[in-house]
Design a protein around this motif. Structure first.
Motif, PDB file in Angstrom:
ATOM      1  N   SER A 170      41.367  23.066  -8.914  1.00  0.00           N
ATOM      2  CA  SER A 170      40.658  22.023  -9.663  1.00  0.00           C
ATOM      3  C   SER A 170      40.249  22.613 -10.998  1.00  0.00           C
ATOM      4  CB  SER A 170      39.426  21.563  -8.884  1.00  0.00           C
ATOM      5  OG  SER A 170      38.614  22.675  -8.537  1.00  0.00           O
ATOM      6  N   THR A 171      40.375  21.829 -12.044  1.00  0.00           N
ATOM      7  CA  THR A 171      40.071  22.360 -13.367  1.00  0.00           C
ATOM      8  C   THR A 171      39.760  21.217 -14.327  1.00  0.00           C
ATOM      9  OG1 THR A 171      40.865  23.844 -15.115  1.00  0.00           O
ATOM     10  CG2 THR A 171      42.464  22.315 -14.170  1.00  0.00           C
ATOM     11  N   LEU A 172      39.380  21.587 -15.544  1.00  0.00           N
ATOM     12  CA  LEU A 172      39.167  20.611 -16.607  1.00  0.00           C
ATOM     13  C   LEU A 172      40.344  20.705 -17.569  1.00  0.00           C
ATOM     14  CD1 LEU A 172      35.373  21.216 -17.308  1.00  0.00           C
ATOM     15  CD2 LEU A 172      36.393  19.447 -15.884  1.00  0.00           C
ATOM     16  N   TRP A 173      40.979  19.596 -17.830  1.00  0.00           N
ATOM     17  CA  TRP A 173      42.144  19.571 -18.715  1.00  0.00           C
ATOM     18  C   TRP A 173      41.954  18.453 -19.732  1.00  0.00           C
ATOM     19  CZ3 TRP A 173      46.044  22.335 -20.323  1.00  0.00           C
ATOM     20  CH2 TRP A 173      47.146  21.730 -20.914  1.00  0.00           C
ATOM     21  N   LYS A 174      41.843  18.839 -20.996  1.00  0.00           N
ATOM     22  CA  LYS A 174      41.598  17.895 -22.081  1.00  0.00           C
ATOM     23  C   LYS A 174      40.383  17.018 -21.788  1.00  0.00           C
ATOM     24  CE  LYS A 174      46.341  17.846 -23.754  1.00  0.00           C
ATOM     25  NZ  LYS A 174      47.527  17.041 -24.114  1.00  0.00           N
ATOM     26  N   LYS A 175      39.309  17.706 -21.374  1.00  0.00           N
ATOM     27  CA  LYS A 175      37.998  17.097 -21.117  1.00  0.00           C
ATOM     28  C   LYS A 175      37.995  16.147 -19.923  1.00  0.00           C
ATOM     29  CE  LYS A 175      36.465  17.458 -25.927  1.00  0.00           C
ATOM     30  NZ  LYS A 175      35.862  16.777 -27.082  1.00  0.00           N
TER      31      LYS A 175
ATOM     32  N   ALA B   1      50.009  10.818 -10.785  1.00  0.00           N
ATOM     33  CA  ALA B   1      50.480  12.208 -10.764  1.00  0.00           C
ATOM     34  C   ALA B   1      51.570  12.387 -11.812  1.00  0.00           C
ATOM     35  CB  ALA B   1      51.009  12.564  -9.383  1.00  0.00           C
ATOM     36  N   LYS B   2      51.422  13.420 -12.654  1.00  0.00           N
ATOM     37  CA  LYS B   2      52.388  13.665 -13.720  1.00  0.00           C
ATOM     38  C   LYS B   2      52.728  15.152 -13.798  1.00  0.00           C
ATOM     39  CE  LYS B   2      50.957   9.773 -16.647  1.00  0.00           C
ATOM     40  NZ  LYS B   2      50.424   9.398 -17.988  1.00  0.00           N
ATOM     41  N   TRP B   3      53.975  15.430 -14.128  1.00  0.00           N
ATOM     42  CA  TRP B   3      54.400  16.817 -14.324  1.00  0.00           C
ATOM     43  C   TRP B   3      53.960  17.284 -15.708  1.00  0.00           C
ATOM     44  CZ3 TRP B   3      55.766  21.143 -12.168  1.00  0.00           C
ATOM     45  CH2 TRP B   3      56.398  22.131 -12.918  1.00  0.00           C
ATOM     46  N   ASN B   4      53.319  18.458 -15.756  1.00  0.00           N
ATOM     47  CA  ASN B   4      52.870  19.017 -17.025  1.00  0.00           C
ATOM     48  C   ASN B   4      53.665  20.285 -17.309  1.00  0.00           C
ATOM     49  OD1 ASN B   4      51.071  20.865 -18.762  1.00  0.00           O
ATOM     50  ND2 ASN B   4      50.027  18.889 -18.925  1.00  0.00           N
ATOM     51  N   SER B   5      54.559  20.226 -18.278  1.00  0.00           N
ATOM     52  CA  SER B   5      55.428  21.371 -18.571  1.00  0.00           C
ATOM     53  C   SER B   5      54.649  22.552 -19.138  1.00  0.00           C
ATOM     54  CB  SER B   5      56.517  20.947 -19.564  1.00  0.00           C
ATOM     55  OG  SER B   5      55.933  20.431 -20.748  1.00  0.00           O
ATOM     56  N   GLU B   6      53.531  22.271 -19.809  1.00  0.00           N
ATOM     57  CA  GLU B   6      52.737  23.356 -20.391  1.00  0.00           C
ATOM     58  C   GLU B   6      52.083  24.209 -19.306  1.00  0.00           C
ATOM     59  OE1 GLU B   6      49.961  22.043 -23.301  1.00  0.00           O
ATOM     60  OE2 GLU B   6      48.932  23.974 -23.435  1.00  0.00           O
ATOM     61  N   ARG B   7      51.563  23.552 -18.293  1.00  0.00           N
ATOM     62  CA  ARG B   7      50.908  24.269 -17.193  1.00  0.00           C
ATOM     63  C   ARG B   7      51.871  24.573 -16.040  1.00  0.00           C
ATOM     64  NH1 ARG B   7      45.245  23.966 -17.846  1.00  0.00           N
ATOM     65  NH2 ARG B   7      45.229  25.572 -16.230  1.00  0.00           N
ATOM     66  N   ARG B   8      53.088  24.041 -16.122  1.00  0.00           N
ATOM     67  CA  ARG B   8      54.090  24.228 -15.071  1.00  0.00           C
ATOM     68  C   ARG B   8      53.529  23.792 -13.717  1.00  0.00           C
ATOM     69  NH1 ARG B   8      58.957  24.371 -16.563  1.00  0.00           N
ATOM     70  NH2 ARG B   8      59.535  25.543 -14.676  1.00  0.00           N
ATOM     71  N   ALA B   9      52.905  22.608 -13.725  1.00  0.00           N
ATOM     72  CA  ALA B   9      52.243  22.118 -12.510  1.00  0.00           C
ATOM     73  C   ALA B   9      52.161  20.597 -12.548  1.00  0.00           C
ATOM     74  CB  ALA B   9      50.842  22.713 -12.405  1.00  0.00           C
ATOM     75  N   TRP B  10      51.921  20.005 -11.366  1.00  0.00           N
ATOM     76  CA  TRP B  10      51.670  18.572 -11.257  1.00  0.00           C
ATOM     77  C   TRP B  10      50.171  18.336 -11.423  1.00  0.00           C
ATOM     78  CZ3 TRP B  10      55.371  14.852 -10.908  1.00  0.00           C
ATOM     79  CH2 TRP B  10      56.671  15.283 -10.604  1.00  0.00           C
TER      80      TRP B  10
END
Length: 368
Positions: free
Chosen positions: A8-13, A37-46
């Motif tokens: 769990s984290t904060l991503w773009k506030k 649910a979206k794939w995030n290429s920057e974080r290499r994670a869903w």
């Protein structure tokens, strides 16, 4: 069965949940069934929105399909969500980078560098990117009162932020920030968690995988920290002398530990099967150290297999090692050396959880 790492984290506030796992079409289809649910290429994670009951939903969704490693998952409280703080200005960001370089040059631990840089950035953002030379003790006092205390952050968080800010100003600005109104509360003295010898035995023996069993066993057999186990190299084992060398432990300290014939035989059996190249325990890529998350997952799987209701961490094995040594009559001075403690006061905490003397105390209730 594949492993899914959940954090769990904060991503773009925004509060989000991240899923990471090796490519698997079936698992991907299941993830896509999650709302937004979206794939995030920057974080290499869903990534998908956080909710308080999301962990239960994930455990149910992937039941029988994959192992869920949620050791890095923490509930995000409302007060943890970022306020409308501005982003770091370029010149302030450069100051933080210089501070990071200063800490790295002085061999600060990687975790400390990360924590202090994040803490200093938070402080600068709160005071709206004010120039360092214009910042006063009043600014730090205001940040403490209206941000840290109002949002009810922990004592440890309070200490690390204030320590980071004061270190930056004393070293990079050559002056001290000393707000009088800040009282540094003492950290609560929490006793270490200790498993019984029977519980330890269950955890260490439940894995059929020799490598997994050996890693957990060595942590307990030598009282190692997680990082110390992962950084062990083949050359650190001296089987002829029955010694294990720990290099660059906490505080940069080296130490030598005795290892029994039983431990040496266990390591030999493991080596014959795995044949690691550089590190004693390596991951999927030869010559690269085993990852911390994977090691935690090994323990979590063992706990699940034995059906233990407790949720031990790897450090519990180290605590149990020290406590069992004390109960066996080992002198505290030797335990201090074995654990690599700088102060004997740190080691003395195990006297409060040892049952050796407590079990001899007779309750007056028994005389009624």
């Amino acid at each position: 069965m594949k492993t899914i790492f959940v954090t769990s984290t904060l991503w773009k506030k925004k509060a989000v949940v991240m899923l990471k796992f090796d490519f698997d079409q079936e698992l991907i289809l299941l993830v896509k069934s999650l709302p937004n649910a979206k794939w995030n290429s920057e974080r290499r994670a869903w990534l998908f929105p956080y909710s308080d009951n999301i962990l239960d939903e994930l455990l149910s969704l992937f039941s029988g399909k994959a192992w869920i490693d949620y050791s890095d998952f923490n509930k995000i409280k409302a007060e943890q969500l970022p306020t409308t703080l501005p982003e770091l200005a370029p010149d302030i960001e450069q100051e933080v980078r210089k501070f990071v370089e200063w800490m790295q040059n002085r061999r600060y631990a990687e975790s400390t560098v990360k924590t202090y840089s994040q803490s200093l950035s938070l402080f600068f953002r709160y005071i709206d990117n004010k120039k360092p030379e214009e910042i006063s003790s009043e600014d730090l006092g205001n940040f403490h009162q209206n941000y840290i205390l109002r949002r009810k952050y922990s004592v440890s968080f309070q200490s690390q932020v204030i320590n980071a800010v004061k270190l930056y100003f004393s070293t990079k600005q050559k002056r001290k920030l000393e707000p009088i109104e800040i009282e540094r509360p003492k950290r609560p003295k929490q006793l270490p968690h200790v498993l019984s010898k029977e519980e330890v035995k269950e955890i260490l023996q439940v894995h059929k995988n020799v490598k997994h069993r050996t890693m957990l066993s060595l942590i307990y057999a030598c009282g190692l920290r997680r990082s110390e186990l992962l950084n062990l190299r083949l050359t650190d084992v001296d089987s002829k002398r029955g010694l294990l060398r720990v290099n660059h432990g906490k505080g940069g300290k080296d130490r030598v530990l005795p290892i029994s014939v039983k431990v040496i035989e266990m390591l030999r059996e493991y080596y014959k099967l795995e044949k690691p190249l550089t590190y004693l325990f390596e991951g999927t890529k030869a010559g690269q150290a085993y990852s911390g998350k994977s090691l935690e997952n090994v323990l979590n799987q063992a706990i699940k297999k034995v059906g233990m209701k407790k949720k031990p961490t790897l450090h519990w094995l180290r605590h149990s090692y020290a406590t069992h040594l004390l109960e066996n009559g080992t002198d505290l001075r030797y335990i201090q050396e074995l654990l690599g403690h700088k102060s004997s006061k740190t080691t003395e905490i195990y006297t409060h959880v040892s049952t050796h003397s407590l079990q001899k105390v007779k309750s007056p209730f028994d005389d009624l």
